[in-house]
Design a protein around this motif. Sequence first.
Motif, short mmCIF file in Angstrom:
data_model
loop_
_atom_site.label_atom_id
_atom_site.label_comp_id
_atom_site.label_asym_id
_atom_site.label_seq_id
_atom_site.Cartn_x
_atom_site.Cartn_y
_atom_site.Cartn_z
N LEU A 21 0.83 -1.20 0.00
CA LEU A 21 0.00 0.00 0.00
C LEU A 21 0.87 1.26 0.00
O LEU A 21 0.62 2.20 -0.76
CB LEU A 21 -0.93 0.00 1.22
N ASP A 22 1.91 1.26 0.83
CA ASP A 22 2.83 2.39 0.86
C ASP A 22 3.53 2.57 -0.49
O ASP A 22 3.68 3.68 -0.97
CB ASP A 22 3.89 2.21 1.96
N ARG A 24 2.36 1.67 -3.35
CA ARG A 24 1.38 2.17 -4.31
C ARG A 24 1.27 3.69 -4.20
O ARG A 24 1.19 4.39 -5.19
CB ARG A 24 0.02 1.54 -4.08
N GLY A 25 1.30 4.20 -2.99
CA GLY A 25 1.26 5.64 -2.78
C GLY A 25 2.46 6.33 -3.38
O GLY A 25 2.35 7.42 -3.93
N GLU A 26 3.64 5.70 -3.30
CA GLU A 26 4.85 6.27 -3.90
C GLU A 26 4.77 6.24 -5.42
O GLU A 26 5.24 7.13 -6.08
CB GLU A 26 6.08 5.48 -3.45
N ALA A 28 2.10 6.51 -7.22
CA ALA A 28 0.95 7.24 -7.73
C ALA A 28 1.34 8.43 -8.58
O ALA A 28 0.62 8.84 -9.47
CB ALA A 28 0.06 7.70 -6.57
#
Length: 178
Positions: A21-22, A24-26, A28
Motif C-alpha cells: 500500500l505504501d 502504491r502511494g509512492e 501514484a
Amino acid sequence: MADIYAVIADPTRRDLLRLLLDRRGEGAGASPSAAAPATQSSPSAPSPSSGDISVGDIVTALGFSQPTVSKHLRVLREAGLVHVREVGQHRYYSVDEAPLTEVLAWLEPFFPDPSPAVAPGAGAARTSPVPVPAPLRRAAGNLPDPSDVGASLGRTVAGARSRILDPVKKRLGHREQG
C-alpha cells in the motif's frame, strides 16, 4: 477463495499489505501512460507505474526470508488481495484493495461517524455523549497522567533491578572476601 478475515489476521501478511500500500502511494505520481510489459500474468495486472514491488525488494524492506515472503504472497494472491506481474523470472506485486472494501463495509458500523452532522438535528443521537457510569469515572480519575507513565515505569524498573542485584552483589562480594 480463502476467508479474507483469516488471511489478513496474520501479522506478516498485514506487514506485506502495508508495504504494498505504501509503495502504491509512492508510485501514484508516476506517469499513468506507461505501458506494462507484454509478459504480464493477466490483463488486470499492474503497470510499472502502479507502485509494484519485486519479491527481493520486499525481502529487503521487511527483513523476512524469501521463502516466508513468497509463501505469504501466495496466500494474498489466492485471496485476491494482490496482483502479480511476471517479468522473466521476477515477480512484481501490488495491492488490490477491492476485496478490502468488503472488510471496510463490515467494520464501518463499529465506528461512530467522526464527521459533524450535515443538517441541524441530523445524527444527534449518534453525536450525543454516552453516559459513563460513576465507577468508571472514578477509575479513570485514578489513572496516572500519561506524561508520568515513563518516569513511573523507569523508577519501577530501577527499583526492581536494585532489589534483584543488591543481594547478588552482596553474596558475590561476600564470597570474594572469604
